[in-house]
Motif scaffolding. Structure first.
Motif, PDB file in Angstrom:
ATOM      1  N   GLY A 180       0.812  -1.199   0.000  1.00 39.06           N
ATOM      2  CA  GLY A 180       0.000   0.000   0.000  1.00 39.06           C
ATOM      3  C   GLY A 180       0.852   1.259   0.000  1.00 39.06           C
ATOM      4  O   GLY A 180       2.035   1.245  -0.357  1.00 39.06           O
ATOM      5  N   ILE A 181       0.241   2.361   0.424  1.00 38.72           N
ATOM      6  CA  ILE A 181       1.009   3.596   0.537  1.00 38.72           C
ATOM      7  C   ILE A 181       2.169   3.352   1.500  1.00 38.72           C
ATOM      8  O   ILE A 181       2.040   2.618   2.474  1.00 38.72           O
ATOM      9  CB  ILE A 181       0.124   4.766   1.020  1.00 38.72           C
ATOM     10  N   ARG A 582      -2.202  15.357   4.203  1.00 35.16           N
ATOM     11  CA  ARG A 582      -1.183  15.172   3.185  1.00 35.16           C
ATOM     12  C   ARG A 582      -0.405  16.484   2.986  1.00 35.16           C
ATOM     13  O   ARG A 582      -0.971  17.573   3.081  1.00 35.16           O
ATOM     14  CB  ARG A 582      -1.848  14.757   1.863  1.00 35.16           C
ATOM     15  N   PHE A 583       0.895  16.367   2.733  1.00 38.34           N
ATOM     16  CA  PHE A 583       1.713  17.558   2.527  1.00 38.34           C
ATOM     17  C   PHE A 583       1.606  18.025   1.083  1.00 38.34           C
ATOM     18  O   PHE A 583       1.841  17.268   0.138  1.00 38.34           O
ATOM     19  CB  PHE A 583       3.177  17.279   2.890  1.00 38.34           C
ATOM     20  N   HIS A 584       1.231  19.278   0.942  1.00 42.80           N
ATOM     21  CA  HIS A 584       1.154  19.922  -0.369  1.00 42.80           C
ATOM     22  C   HIS A 584       1.283  21.414  -0.140  1.00 42.80           C
ATOM     23  O   HIS A 584       0.831  21.938   0.887  1.00 42.80           O
ATOM     24  CB  HIS A 584      -0.178  19.597  -1.057  1.00 42.80           C
ATOM     25  N   GLU A 585       1.871  22.109  -1.086  1.00 45.69           N
ATOM     26  CA  GLU A 585       2.064  23.555  -0.910  1.00 45.69           C
ATOM     27  C   GLU A 585       0.743  24.289  -0.748  1.00 45.69           C
ATOM     28  O   GLU A 585       0.671  25.275  -0.011  1.00 45.69           O
ATOM     29  CB  GLU A 585       2.844  24.116  -2.093  1.00 45.69           C
ATOM     30  N   TYR A 586      -0.334  23.828  -1.412  1.00 43.48           N
ATOM     31  CA  TYR A 586      -1.600  24.553  -1.277  1.00 43.48           C
ATOM     32  C   TYR A 586      -2.223  24.366   0.093  1.00 43.48           C
ATOM     33  O   TYR A 586      -3.044  25.180   0.540  1.00 43.48           O
ATOM     34  CB  TYR A 586      -2.573  24.181  -2.393  1.00 43.48           C
ATOM     35  N   LYS A 587      -1.843  23.305   0.821  1.00 45.06           N
ATOM     36  CA  LYS A 587      -2.337  23.104   2.183  1.00 45.06           C
ATOM     37  C   LYS A 587      -1.568  23.967   3.192  1.00 45.06           C
ATOM     38  O   LYS A 587      -1.961  24.092   4.340  1.00 45.06           O
ATOM     39  CB  LYS A 587      -2.268  21.621   2.562  1.00 45.06           C
ATOM     40  N   ALA A 622       4.381  13.251   2.327  1.00 40.67           N
ATOM     41  CA  ALA A 622       4.593  13.916   1.044  1.00 40.67           C
ATOM     42  C   ALA A 622       4.762  12.851  -0.026  1.00 40.67           C
ATOM     43  O   ALA A 622       5.336  11.787   0.231  1.00 40.67           O
ATOM     44  CB  ALA A 622       5.830  14.809   1.097  1.00 40.67           C
ATOM     45  N   ALA A 623       4.252  13.099  -1.208  1.00 46.23           N
ATOM     46  CA  ALA A 623       4.476  12.173  -2.313  1.00 46.23           C
ATOM     47  C   ALA A 623       5.978  12.001  -2.516  1.00 46.23           C
ATOM     48  O   ALA A 623       6.740  12.979  -2.415  1.00 46.23           O
ATOM     49  CB  ALA A 623       3.825  12.701  -3.585  1.00 46.23           C
ATOM     50  N   PRO A 624       6.436  10.778  -2.788  1.00 47.31           N
ATOM     51  CA  PRO A 624       7.883  10.526  -2.867  1.00 47.31           C
ATOM     52  C   PRO A 624       8.622  11.448  -3.829  1.00 47.31           C
ATOM     53  O   PRO A 624       9.776  11.805  -3.579  1.00 47.31           O
ATOM     54  CB  PRO A 624       7.944   9.062  -3.334  1.00 47.31           C
ATOM     55  N   GLY A 625       7.970  11.866  -4.912  1.00 52.74           N
ATOM     56  CA  GLY A 625       8.648  12.724  -5.880  1.00 52.74           C
ATOM     57  C   GLY A 625       8.397  14.211  -5.696  1.00 52.74           C
ATOM     58  O   GLY A 625       8.862  15.015  -6.506  1.00 52.74           O
TER      59      GLY A 625
END
Length: 870
Positions: A180-181, A582-587, A622-625
């Motif tokens: 999974g993730i 989830r980690f994202h710049e918009y968050k 964070a997404a791996p990439g």
């Protein structure tokens, strides 16, 4: 002292004397001495039997995991007759079934949830304790299915729970990812991805159904021919065939007999071993096909930066959709219903664009395999499918290059061309001479290297399109799907997300659940609006005192866990300020960090400054990439390392990063939070579900007018919500006027000082270059307006700190948040889907025929496995 499960302690005999296996209608009639009864003695005997006969262990060598497995099988046994009776009822009554297609599911650990829904938590706890075991320790042994990336999968799991609880016939279809993730570790402050081997020790909740396997084609070419009636037909000659094997998991409803099915597909080779290759000495080649086929469902969301990753992702999506639709058509035909009535019997919901290929696949199956006329097949397809959009980010709207798509799915490319041609002919009639409108609506994007737009395919092929929050739906209508809204306004509606209170309140926060139920009864667990009865109690000093005691105890639990796992001592009387997602710049987790650094600078300038103590808790992957997201994680941990050790701070600030944020870990966090950080740039978050879970557990929200925040604020009252920041329209206007983030830096001393401290290397052992990409990105680009919202956020946070000092008022506000959160139950969302989109009614499941059903399964009248998706 351990009590041998085969030799119950004498004191238990007194405890269980007078108990029987009979239960009320909610948990089903029982048979005297039945092996699936609910008395303490029967449960203990079942656990012992399963340890012995399924795990093959005896107590002296059994591990905690063995006992968990024995208990899990014990509980599953008590679900099975409900499951079987549910299938039997659906088959006999020929009901309409909701089919939820989702590439992600995050159900979380099953054991605790099933104990709650079956209503047997107390009995099982007693039985386990009487056998010398600790139920909490056994619950901790369960490996949760990591079958999703975040909110999309958690929402799908909530909807499955609500469908069963509301007695709606439903099947959830997805992929049985072997890995999974990723599990997340933090090493030297950086995220490190570890393989999630969630299946390594087995999964007691699933049942494989190899007899229901289907074949899925890939690659090759197509050839046309004329059939015996003179009709033009197309035959797909594939390069590869993969077998899809279903694995079924029961999804029980709360205190009802309905048990629906989550069917996940695993890829296998049609033949596992090539004897011809083996006999020729090609030992690797003998199993090469098996390895290649099974790789398809090995891992959740492969890295899709290289072309191999993109291909695998498209293969995964098509694989599970094709398996699911073939399964549904088989069920339909075995009912002896004509194919023309398919949409009357199945409502198929696309959970985002991942399963949108299903529209082309259903057309292929109907036209090529079942020889249905195109126009009739298209009517069936449009009536059957509905589409939920989950994103406003253009980059998240899936597209596929024609080259890749045509190489992998040549017949589907032809079908999409045909769908597009017929669709654009309709558009030409409506928008005479408007070539721009044709380009905007086309399923093919000719401007960016010829790509297929999956969201467009989903819109054209569905009879209903919905967003997941009021603002999100409006922005779909005026933004990314504006042209489709202008064409078909009747297709669009809003269905604000919701979450299940069974897991996200009852299971994870038993203290709060008991306090609420003791005062207003238990009806709220299925009718969350009944929490409104709490509102008058917000003015009751005695109730408020109990509320604070419950909150303090839950916060202490989290403090103890953090102390045990990280060796970090936190103050349970401080504000637990939590951002977990989830980690994202918009968050904008980095906006949160700027606040921390600002507070830290205040302390450094004046070590005696009065400040409400805060514990900042972060969680998320964070997404791996995604390099910038991973750099933000590093910044959080680096600031934490400095601040947590600085004697000037004196515990006024503590920073905690909780690794591996998943369902299990989130269940510790939500109940303990005082402040919920929902600080995305307005207009970027579709809805959110974490915001709902925090509010349900008594956290107050600091947030922007984004996603479901708007509706939460409307529900709980503007005075009970900490609002800051630009609106979505102000964001758009500011960007349109050539936003200059540097101007905010130059004019705001506190912001400039915080950014300068980060870029100086203060938090990176003197390495000024480490966080430079982050700082430079904010100063020169800042696409998510962090600097524009900074001062508003700081001012709002100062108000939070002041408000928390008045615990009576804070408690009253928290109680009102919970009392008014009823709208955000997934039950409400599912009722709206049933009424407005699916047109599906509840089907009550009775258990009077339990004995007959068991007898039938043992005789000649057992259910035809091919007719049953469960």
């Amino acid at each position: 002292m351990f009590r041998h499960p085969w030799n119950p302690a004498s004191d238990l005999e007194e405890e269980t004397s007078g108990q029987s296996d009979s239960m009320d209608v909610q948990t089903g009639p029982q048979i005297e001495d039945d092996r699936t009864g609910f008395s303490i003695e029967t449960l203990r005997r079942a656990i012992a039997d399963n340890l012995y006969y399924i795990q093959g262990k005896f107590p002296e060598i059994a591990t905690q995991y063995d006992y968990y497995m024995a208990l899990a099988y014990t509980v599953r046994d008590r679900i099975l007759h409900r499951w079987i009776n549910t299938v039997k009822t659906y088959r006999e009554q020929d009901v309409k079934v909701v089919c939820y297609l989702s590439a992600e599911y995050l159900p979380g650990p099953h054991l605790g949830n099933n104990l709650v829904n079956l209503g047997i938590y107390p009995q099982v706890e007693q039985a386990v304790r009487a056998s010398g075991l600790d139920l909490n320790a056994l619950l901790a042994e369960e490996e949760e299915p990591g079958l999703g990336n975040g909110g999309l999968g958690r929402l799908a799991a909530c909807y499955m729970d609500s469908l069963a609880t509301l007695e709606i016939p439903a099947i959830g279809y997805g992929i049985r990812y072997e890995y999974g993730i990723f599990d997340q570790e933090i090493r030297d402050g950086w995220q490190v991805e570890i393989t999630d081997k969630w299946l390594r020790l087995g999964n007691p909740w699933e049942i494989p159904r190899p007899e229901n396997a289907v074949d899925v084609k890939f690659g090759g070419y197509t050839e046309s021919y004329t059939d015996d009636q003179g009709h033009y037909r197309v035959r797909w000659v594939p390069h590869q065939v993969v077998k899809g094997v279903p694995y079924d998991t029961p999804i029980s409803g709360y205190r009802v007999n309905t048990t629906n099915t989550l069917r996940l597909w695993k890829a296998e080779a049609p033949e596992s071993f090539d004897f011809q290759a083996f006999n020729l000495g090609d030992y690797y080649g003998a199993v090469d096909t098996k390895i290649t086929s099974e790789n398809l469902t090995k891992v959740l969301y492969p890295n899709d930066e290289p072309i191999q990753g993109k291909q695998l992702r498209l293969e995964q999506q098509y694989f599970f959709v094709s398996c699911s639709l073939q399964n549904l058509l088989k069920i339909h035909l075995l009912r002896e219903d004509p194919l023309e009535t398919f949409a009357d019997k199945f409502a198929i919901q696309l959970n985002d664009t991942h399963p949108a290929i299903g529209i082309a696949e259903l057309m292929r199956l109907l036209v090529d395999e079942y020889l249905i006329n195109w126009e009739i097949a298209w009517d069936i397809t449009q009536e059957a499918f509905a589409f939920t959009n989950h994103t406003l980010l253009p980059e998240a709207l899936e597209t596929w290059s024609l080259e890749l798509f045509g190489r992998l799915l040549p017949r589907h490319l032809e079908i999409i061309y045909e769908i597009n041609q017929r669709f654009l002919d309709q558009v030409r009639l409506k928008y005479l001479g408007n070539t721009d409108k044709l380009a905007q609506l086309s399923l093919l994007d000719e401007r960016r290297g010829k790509r297929i737009r999956m969201a467009h395919l989903a819109c054209v092929g569905s009879h209903a399109i919905n967003g997941v929050a009021a603002l999100h739906t409006e922005l779909l209508k005026t933004g990314v799907l504006r042209d489709f809204y202008e064409l078909w306004p009747e297709k669009f509606s809003n269905k604000t997300n919701g979450v299940t209170p069974r897991r996200w309140m009852v299971l994870i926060n038993p203290r709060l659940t008991q306090l609420i139920s003791r005062n207003i009864g238990e009806s709220w667990i299925k009718q969350l609006d009944d929490l409104r009865q709490l509102a008058p109690l917000a003015n009751d000093p005695s109730f408020c005192h109990e509320w604070r005691q419950v909150k303090r105890a839950v916060k202490q639990d989290l403090a103890d866990y953090i102390q045990t796992t990280q060796g970090l001592t936190i103050n349970p009387d401080s504000i637990y300020d939590v951002q977990a997602k989830r980690f994202h710049e918009y968050k904008r987790q980095h906006l949160n960090v700027l606040h921390i650094v600002t507070l830290y600078n205040r302390i450094k300038h004046n070590p005696e400054i009065e400040m409400t103590p805060r514990t900042f808790i972060f969680g998320g992957k964070a997404a791996p990439g995604y390099r910038m997201a991973k750099l933000i994680i590093k910044l959080i941990t680096a600031v934490g390392d400095a601040v947590n050790q600085d004697p000037d701070v004196c515990d006024r600030i503590k920073i905690v990063f909780m690794p591996d944020f998943n369902v299990t870990n989130s269940q510790r966090i939500y109940p303990a939070a005082d402040l919920s950080e929902q600080i995305s740039t307005a207009g970027k978050e579709a809805s959110g579900t974490g915001n709902m879970k925090f509010s349900m557990n008594g956290a107050l929200t600091i947030g922007t007018l984004d996603g479901a925040n708007i509706e939460i604020r409307e529900a709980v009252g503007a005075e009970n919500f900490y609002l800051f920041g630009l609106t979505a329209q102000e964001v758009a206007d500011l960007k349109a006027s050539s936003y200059n983030p540097r101007a905010y830096y130059d004019s705001n001393a506190a912001l400039r000082e915080a950014l300068d401290l980060i870029s100086s290397g203060y938090f990176s052992h003197g390495d000024g270059s480490l966080f430079q990409p982050l700082v430079e990105g904010l100063l020169h680009h800042d696409p998510y307006l962090v600097l524009a919202d900074y001062q508003s956020y700081i001012d709002c946070q100062d108000s939070v700190g002041q408000a928390f000092q008045d615990q009576e008022t804070w408690t009253r506000t928290a109680i009102l948040n919970v009392a008014r959160i009823g709208k955000f139950s997934s039950d409400r969302a599912i009722r709206e889907y049933c009424q407005d989109i699916w047109h599906v009614d509840p089907v009550h499941i009775k258990l009077e025929e339990y004995v007959q059903a068991k007898a039938a399964l043992a005789g000649d009248h057992c259910l035809d496995a091919n007719a049953c998706p469960f």
